[in-house]
Design a protein around this motif. Structure first.
Motif, short mmCIF file in Angstrom:
data_model
loop_
_atom_site.label_atom_id
_atom_site.label_comp_id
_atom_site.label_asym_id
_atom_site.label_seq_id
_atom_site.Cartn_x
_atom_site.Cartn_y
_atom_site.Cartn_z
N LEU A 27 0.82 -1.21 0.00
CA LEU A 27 0.00 0.00 0.00
C LEU A 27 0.85 1.26 0.00
O LEU A 27 0.31 2.37 -0.07
N ARG A 33 -0.24 6.46 -5.90
CA ARG A 33 -1.13 5.30 -6.01
C ARG A 33 -0.45 4.09 -5.36
O ARG A 33 0.74 3.86 -5.61
N GLN A 37 -1.92 -1.33 -6.64
CA GLN A 37 -2.90 -0.79 -7.58
C GLN A 37 -2.29 -0.63 -8.97
O GLN A 37 -2.95 -0.86 -9.99
N HIS A 38 -1.02 -0.26 -9.03
CA HIS A 38 -0.33 -0.19 -10.32
C HIS A 38 -0.32 -1.57 -10.99
O HIS A 38 -0.55 -1.69 -12.21
N ILE A 40 -2.42 -4.09 -10.57
CA ILE A 40 -3.77 -4.43 -11.02
C ILE A 40 -4.12 -3.69 -12.30
O ILE A 40 -4.65 -4.27 -13.25
N GLU A 41 -3.81 -2.40 -12.34
CA GLU A 41 -4.18 -1.60 -13.51
C GLU A 41 -3.40 -1.99 -14.75
O GLU A 41 -3.93 -1.89 -15.87
N ASN A 44 -5.14 -5.25 -16.00
CA ASN A 44 -6.52 -5.13 -16.48
C ASN A 44 -6.67 -5.24 -17.99
O ASN A 44 -7.62 -5.88 -18.48
N THR A 53 -5.93 -11.67 -5.63
CA THR A 53 -4.85 -11.08 -4.83
C THR A 53 -4.73 -11.86 -3.53
O THR A 53 -5.71 -12.03 -2.81
N HIS A 65 -8.63 -0.83 -0.75
CA HIS A 65 -8.04 -0.18 -1.91
C HIS A 65 -8.40 -0.86 -3.23
O HIS A 65 -8.68 -0.19 -4.22
N ILE A 66 -8.40 -2.19 -3.24
CA ILE A 66 -8.63 -2.87 -4.53
C ILE A 66 -10.10 -3.04 -4.83
O ILE A 66 -10.49 -3.24 -5.99
N GLU A 69 -11.97 -4.79 -7.95
CA GLU A 69 -11.08 -4.99 -9.10
C GLU A 69 -10.43 -6.37 -9.10
O GLU A 69 -9.96 -6.83 -10.13
N SER A 70 -10.36 -6.97 -7.93
CA SER A 70 -9.73 -8.29 -7.83
C SER A 70 -10.40 -9.06 -6.69
O SER A 70 -10.79 -8.46 -5.69
#
Length: 461
Positions: A27, A33, A37-38, A40-41, A44, A53, A65-66, A69-70
């Motif tokens: 984190l 960011r 998160q980087h 995951i993005e 994507n 995750t 945070h996620i 998205e996951s």
């Protein structure tokens, strides 16, 4: 032939003791960011059928945070990378397709690299593919040893490598693609018979090779993007690398950065052509800057819309709308929920909060405009304050079109200044002012001749 299904497992359970922080390792932010998160993005765009995750320490915070998205799985006991991947078994074990395993502390790997790794793995028909890189200094990394046919023969950890193997500069980055079913079958045979008593994911490679399964390696041309973040030094390096990558993207798209090394632009910012960004500027969040605008020097813009041709000098703006050809600063503070109309001017040492300012209106210097609706073509003189707070509640001030507010005026809300009206300098306005009226609200001046001399003489006695 149908495309194989694709899955991702992100390893994000490590505590990160070398970060020396109460904040969960993945984190820690890179360019504003969280590093996970980087990851995951960048995954994507792969159109994954499932992303999982693996979290451990601070799992609740990671989940915040996620979001959606996951999917997230908890690794209650941190028993190694192999054990971490095994936590996804219930979700993936029986699926056909390709699974990529990546570390949550590698925020610099790009979607292009992930795509190339997936494609190479599937084209090779391999059961496992290692993402490798040429390291300028491979000390500490596992070496990828190839045979005469350029196939992966084995991975040798630095501490176990022979002198000739230490000369190899192709290293294992810790990112892999696997045939999904083969991965989870092989994980059943991974042993923890080692000094750490942990289950290591690279052991899967040896198991597959012992079965004469094909193991390949895809070498990325950019070693830096594979770097894992283990301490604050590496975090700063990642920040610098990503900043350079983002700034170069904007410059190639037609944005002028006078000093890229001293310009900070976060990943979500959108900037049109012919924008000029001066040194020391920080642009964050989901900011959008239209063509021809000029930012800085030394301005901070966060979650704002900045209109075409706007100029913002040495100022701070957050969560606000700044119209076309506005002039902001120097040394202005545009606080959240402000809306500044086209061709308006906010001058030096002016603070605007939760207020709208109409087209071509001016607040040129040393004023506070809070909880106000200001119309078009309004002039607000130096030192004007909207007195919006009584210690408990906030109240609105309304200034209608074409009004003129003299210097050093206090507009005590709730109050309305009518269209085209004038407020005399030095007034404290507590009642509504009708349109086209002149309002004077100040004590009558009285001059006492010679009184100053009497005061001076008293001080001498």
């Amino acid at each position: 032939m149908a495309k194989p299904k694709r899955y991702a497992v992100i390893l994000a359970a490590g505590k990160g003791t070398r970060m020396k922080s109460k904040l969960y390792k993945v984190l820690h932010p890179v360019m504003g960011r969280p590093m996970v998160q980087h990851v995951i993005e960048q995954l994507n765009p792969m159109n994954l059928d499932k992303m999982i995750t693996i979290a451990g320490h601070g799992a609740e915070k990671v989940a915040e945070h996620i979001g959606n998205e996951s999917e997230m799985v908890l690794q209650e006991d941190q028993l190694g990378t192999g054990h971490a991947v095994l936590q996804a078994e219930k979700l993936l074990k029986n699926e056909d397709g390709t699974t990529i395993v990546v570390c949550g502390d590698t925020p610099l790997i790009t979607s292009e690299t992930y795509q190339a790794l997936f494609d190479y793995h599937e084209q090779q028909g391999a059961k496992a593919t290692i993402l490798t890189a040429k390291a300028p200094n491979p000390t500490g990394y596992g070496r990828v040893i190839r045979n005469d046919r350029n196939e992966v023969e084995r991975i040798v950890e630095h501490k176990d490598a022979k002198d000739t193997e230490l000369l190899v500069d192709e290293i294992n980055t810790g990112t892999y693609c696997f045939d999904n079913k083969e991965l989870f079958e092989a994980l059943q045979h991974v042993s923890n018979d080692n000094v750490q008593g942990e289950y290591y994911l690279p052991d899967v490679i040896e198991i597959l090779q012992s079965r004469d399964e094909k193991v390949s390696a895809f070498q990325t041309s950019d070693f830096e993007e594979t770097l894992g973040i283990n301490d604050r030094v590496a975090l700063a390096h990642a920040e610098k690398t990503l900043k350079k990558r983002i700034n170069e993207k904007h410059m190639r798209n037609g944005v002028t950065l006078i000093d890229p090394d001293n310009t900070y632009i976060s990943p979500d910012v959108i900037i049109e052509q012919d924008v000029l960004i001066q040194p020391g500027s920080i642009i964050k969040g989901k900011t959008s800057i239209k063509a021809g605008a000029e930012i800085g020097p030394h301005s901070e813009i966060d979650h704002c819309y900045v209109g075409e041709g706007a100029i913002i000098k040495q100022s701070v703006a957050k969560n606000s709308h700044l119209g076309d050809r506005v002039q902001i600063g120097p040394y202005s503070h545009i606080r959240p929920e402000a809306s500044i109309g086209d061709e308006a001017k906010i001058g030096n040492f002016v603070e605007v909060k939760k207020s709208s300012l109409g087209d071509r209106s001016k607040v040129s210097h040393l004023s506070y405009i809070g909880d106000a609706e200001v119309g078009s073509n309004v002039n607000i003189g130096c030192g004007t304050i909207t007195v919006n707070y009584d210690g408990k509640n906030k109240y609105m001030t309304t200034v209608e079109d074409d009004a003129f507010i003299g210097c050093n005026s206090n507009l005590v809300a709730p109050v309305t200044i009518g269209e085209g009206s004038y407020v005399a300098a030095g007034s404290t306005i507590t009642k509504d002012v009708p349109g086209n009226a002149l309002s004077i609200a100040r004590a009558r001046q009285a001059n006492k001749e010679g009184y100053a001399s009497r005061i001076r003489n008293q001080k001498k006695e």
